[in-house]
Design an enzyme around this catalytic site. Structure first.
Site, PDB file in Angstrom:
ATOM      1  N   HIS A  93       0.809  -1.258  -0.056  1.00 23.72           N
ATOM      2  CA  HIS A  93       0.021   0.006  -0.024  1.00 23.72           C
ATOM      3  C   HIS A  93       0.759   1.403   0.085  1.00 23.72           C
ATOM      4  CE1 HIS A  93      -4.098  -1.514  -0.007  1.00 23.72           C
ATOM      5  NE2 HIS A  93      -3.547  -2.544   0.922  1.00 23.72           N
ATOM      6  N   ARG A 153      -1.477  -4.405 -20.749  1.00 22.31           N
ATOM      7  CA  ARG A 153      -0.910  -5.716 -21.741  1.00 22.31           C
ATOM      8  C   ARG A 153      -0.675  -6.658 -20.559  1.00 22.31           C
ATOM      9  NH1 ARG A 153       0.957  -1.167 -25.224  1.00 22.31           N
ATOM     10  NH2 ARG A 153       0.592  -1.531 -27.168  1.00 22.31           N
ATOM     11  N   ARG A 187      -6.231  -6.290 -21.020  1.00 23.13           N
ATOM     12  CA  ARG A 187      -6.564  -7.332 -22.007  1.00 23.13           C
ATOM     13  C   ARG A 187      -5.856  -8.735 -21.589  1.00 23.13           C
ATOM     14  NH1 ARG A 187      -2.635  -6.056 -27.190  1.00 23.13           N
ATOM     15  NH2 ARG A 187      -0.792  -6.604 -25.868  1.00 23.13           N
ATOM     16  N   ASN A 204      -1.557  -1.341 -34.476  1.00 20.35           N
ATOM     17  CA  ASN A 204      -0.329  -1.876 -34.968  1.00 20.35           C
ATOM     18  C   ASN A 204      -0.447  -3.215 -35.579  1.00 20.35           C
ATOM     19  OD1 ASN A 204       0.384   0.189 -32.986  1.00 20.35           O
ATOM     20  ND2 ASN A 204       0.784  -1.163 -31.271  1.00 20.35           N
ATOM     21  N   ASP A 205      -1.334  -4.151 -34.785  1.00 22.97           N
ATOM     22  CA  ASP A 205      -1.478  -5.293 -35.676  1.00 22.97           C
ATOM     23  C   ASP A 205      -2.432  -4.764 -36.811  1.00 22.97           C
ATOM     24  OD1 ASP A 205       0.191  -7.284 -34.548  1.00 22.97           O
ATOM     25  OD2 ASP A 205      -0.922  -7.104 -32.676  1.00 22.97           O
ATOM     26  N   ARG A 259       5.405  -6.251 -38.705  1.00 21.27           N
ATOM     27  CA  ARG A 259       5.956  -4.967 -37.918  1.00 21.27           C
ATOM     28  C   ARG A 259       7.178  -5.139 -37.265  1.00 21.27           C
ATOM     29  NH1 ARG A 259       1.709  -5.554 -32.811  1.00 21.27           N
ATOM     30  NH2 ARG A 259       2.993  -4.235 -31.529  1.00 21.27           N
TER      31      ARG A 259
HETATM   32  C1  PEP Z   1      -1.924  -3.215 -31.491  1.00 24.56           C
HETATM   33  O1  PEP Z   1      -1.773  -4.313 -32.069  1.00 24.56           O
HETATM   34  O2  PEP Z   1      -2.234  -2.124 -31.956  1.00 24.56           O
HETATM   35  C2  PEP Z   1      -1.975  -3.296 -29.789  1.00 24.56           C
HETATM   36  C3  PEP Z   1      -2.037  -2.214 -29.138  1.00 24.56           C
HETATM   37  O3  PEP Z   1      -1.353  -4.421 -29.316  1.00 24.56           O
HETATM   38  P1  PEP Z   1       0.154  -4.684 -29.217  1.00 24.56           P
HETATM   39  O4  PEP Z   1       0.978  -3.498 -29.724  1.00 24.56           O
HETATM   40  O5  PEP Z   1       0.477  -5.034 -27.917  1.00 24.56           O
HETATM   41  O6  PEP Z   1       0.193  -6.091 -30.170  1.00 24.56           O
HETATM   42 MG    MG Z   2      -1.790  -6.085 -31.138  1.00 25.63          MG
END
Ligand code: PEP
Ligand code: MG
Length: 548
Positions: free
Chosen positions: A189, A296, A332, A454-455, A465
């Protein structure tokens, strides 16, 4: 220069002199008493006084740092009312015919030893709470007024073996630039309070800290957990620059803190924070995040030898939820695989891991791995405003299977009489073109969408990527990506569901206007981008023709 390493619990740079905490003498003598009844009355009066002091501390914390940070003082009040604890003190006074101070000190030692020897890091951290309430009781028994502050005015970088939550609460933000403890855990805490109060802090530095002399010049880097004792010129210069940058960001905060994310024409949007773990919760709060838009959770699974069990996960999720004090927290489920490989998962080597056994695919193929996470999440749901989302979705069948598992886990928890919140939202990430294209079918199955740009860019453009040599081709502004986002937003809203963006594109200020025009409800970005984004939004006017 000597460099010590600990665990940073709140980012920030402090340069100053070490000031060791001088606690009021707590040494307790064993004193025999003839009138045990009178001693029991003394103890009871002190206990009531300690409870009432905690009530005042609770009120103060509520005013200064809000509900989540204040909660610890309620917990301490409850501990002072705990039958086992109180009975143990009463019995010692009665049977050993000793003074109440000694009986309290004995209970403190016994109970804190029991907590410290537990495997669970959360329970271990409770040892400090028992010592804290016991010290408070001994203070109250002494009849002296409660110390206003145990820190001298000139205290700068406060050092201690460990800090109790109430000691942390008494740190004067004006005169204390950081605190460091030799012991302590990032789950305690005290650590939560440090984050909430915005005090750079490093814990678990080890015994070496206690060897340093009072008054030693030092630099605390709460971002990395490093402490530089008697720093050399080069380190001082480097850290001063880092501090300037940090202070500049904090100055922006002063200007924008508490302001709405609203355009000149009155369009509103939520700005949430992306975090990888508990450590960044403080940054999210400091930068005035409206919530956590992407936790995450796979980071809990990385850099270790075995799966985190349900209990460990539960404690982490609970702490995030409590720290965010009722603000939405989107966690997530673990996105292991692709670039985040974990040996103990024993996954086969793949030719093409980005398109392989990853994220929800692992979870659905191995429910024994997925279930503990679902259980931990649901159990934590009663401690705040939780939303859970699932990565790498490509079909309705996957979502239906997830929902079936959730229903099973809920049934199990009910049977075990473990509480969970029925209002927990369940959503999915839209990060494959397939999910975007069938978003009209997916929307009725879920509470929300969050776009992982991103994905989504990687899979839409068929472009790895991770491949640096292709970075010139990696274009999240590609019209195909933007149209998929817009199309998905239309489908979400047609079904009355909210939609956010949590990929890096969310913080790209050149796209903010376009996202607002699409009606995106939430943008989730790294904490440091929250205020620049707020600044951008507050200067936009959607009544102007597009792009002006
Ligand atoms: C994404 O894919 O945009 C995302 C937020 O997940 P991560 O970058 O963790 O794959
Ligand atoms: Mg992703």
């Amino acid at each position: 220069m000597v460099t010590l390493h600990g665990k940073g619990v709140y980012g920030g740079i402090a340069i100053g002199r070490l000031s060791f905490l001088r606690r009021r003498g707590m040494s307790v003598r064993r004193r025999t008493v003839s009138d045990t009844a009178a001693e029991l009355v003394r103890f009871e009066i002190a206990r009531q006084r300690a409870i009432s002091e905690l009530g005042k501390l609770h009120e103060k914390a509520l005013r200064n740092i809000g509900e989540s940070g204040a909660q610890i003082f309620e917990i301490h009040q409850m501990m002072l009312e705990d039958d086992d604890y109180v009975d143990s003190i009463v019995n010692t006074i009665r049977t050993e015919r000793v003074g109440a101070e000694y009986a309290v000190a004995t209970a403190a030692e016994n109970f804190s030893m029991v907590f410290s020897s537990m495997d669970d890091p959360y329970m271990q951290a409770r040892a400090a709470d028992v010592r804290d309430i016991s010290n408070r009781l001994i203070e109250a028994l002494s009849g002296k007024e409660e110390a206003k502050s145990q820190f001298s005015e000139e205290a700068r970088i406060v050092c201690a073996d460990d800090l109790a939550p109430s000691e942390t609460m008494q740190l004067d933000r004006e005169s204390v630039s950081a605190f460091i403890t030799a012991e302590g855990s990032v789950n305690s805490h005290t650590a939560i309070l440090a984050r909430t109060m915005g005090i750079p802090a490093v814990v678990d530095v080890g015994e070496a800290l206690l060897d340093a002399a009072d008054g030693t010049e030092a630099i605390v880097d709460g971002f990395t957990g490093k402490i530089y004792l008697s720093p050399d010129e080069a380190t001082l210069t480097q850290m001063r620059a880092k501090r300037e940058k940090d202070l500049h960001a904090k100055a922006l905060l002063e200007k924008y803190k508490g302001m709405d994310n609203v355009t000149l024409d009155g369009t509103r949007i939520d700005i949430f924070a992306n975090i990888q773990g508990l450590r960044e919760v403080g940054a999210a709060l400091l930068h005035d995040a409206g919530g956590i838009g992407l936790f995450r959770s796979e980071f809990l699974y990385l850099d270790r030898e075995d799966f985190p069990d349900e209990e460990e996960q539960f404690q982490v999720y609970k702490t995030v939820l409590q720290s965010m004090g009722g603000k939405k927290v989107v966690i997530r489920t673990m996105d292991v695989g692709a670039d985040k490989q974990v040996n103990y998962f024993g996954l086969d080597k793949e030719e093409n891991p980005a398109m392989g056994m990853r994220a929800i695919r692992i979870c659905l193929c191995r429910p024994e791995v997925f279930r503990p996470q679902l259980r931990a999440l649901l159990r934590a749901s009663v401690f705040g405003n939780l939303a859970v989302m699932f990565p790498m979705i490509t079909s309705c069948v996957e979502v239906e299977e997830i929902k079936r598992l959730i229903a099973e886990v809920k049934k199990e928890l009910k049977k075990e009489k473990l509480p969970f919140s029925e209002s927990t939202e369940f959503g999915i990430m839209i990060e494959t073109p397939a999910a975007a294209i069938i978003s009209d079918r997916l929307a009725p199955l879920v509470d929300f969408f969050s776009i992982g740009t991103n994905d989504l860019t990687q899979y839409t453009l068929a472009l790895d990527r991770q491949n640096r040599s292709l970075s010139a081709f990696f274009d999240p502004h590609h019209e195909a990506v933007l149209r998929l986002i817009e199309f998905t937003a239309e489908n979400a809203h047609r079904h009355g569901k909210w939609i956010g963006i949590c990929g890096e594109l969310a913080s790209d200020l050149s796209q903010t206007e376009r996202f607002l025009r699409m009606g995106i409800d939430e943008l989730s970005v790294s904490p440091a981008y929250i205020l620049p984004l707020r600044d951008k939004i507050r200067n936009l006017d959607l009544r102007n023709p597009k792009g002006e």
